[in-house]
Design a protein around this motif. Sequence first.
Motif: not given
Length: 159
Positions: A56-71
Motif C-alpha cells: 500500500v503506497l497511500f491510505a487515508g480517510y476523511k469524514v466529509p461532514h460530522p452529521l453524515q454517518p460515513h467516511f
Amino acid sequence: MNAIQRYELYVLEDGEKPIEVTEDTKIPNAATIKVLKQDHTLGNMLRHQLLANPAVLFAGYKVPHPLQPHFLLKIQTDGSITPTAALEKASTDLIGALTTLENKFRNEFSYREVDGTDGAGGGTGLGLGGGNVGDVGMDATGGAYGDGTAWTGRDYLDL
C-alpha cells in the motif's frame, strides 16, 4: 426538532450497502471506498492497518461532514494487489488483532476472579492501585516499585 434519530447513525436501511467502491480514473491502482454508518473509530484503525502493508503506497480517510454517518477511505497500491484486496487483508488482520486483544482482556479478568481480588484493596497485578485511599497497587514482585520495596509515603519533599 430536525435532528436525526440516533439509530440512523449506525443501522443500515433496507437495501443500503455498507460499502461502495469507486475506482479512481486519474491515479493508477487507486480507489475511493465509502463506508456507511461508521466514523473515525473504524476509519483510523483501517488506515493504520493498511499502512502496515508494504504493497500500500497511500491510505487515508476523511469524514466529509460530522452529521453524515460515513467516511471516505482512499487507497493506492503498488499494483501487486488491488485496493479492494488490500482492504480485505487489512480488515482480516484487524479482526485478528482485536480478537487477540479481547482474549487477553478476558484472561486478565478471569485471573482476577480466580485470585479473589475485586478492586476493594490491594493491587491488580498490573502495578495499579485497586481501592482505598492510601493503598498502593502492588505489581507481580510484591512491591510498589517493581523491586520488592514498598512505598512509605515519605518519598516526596514536604514544603
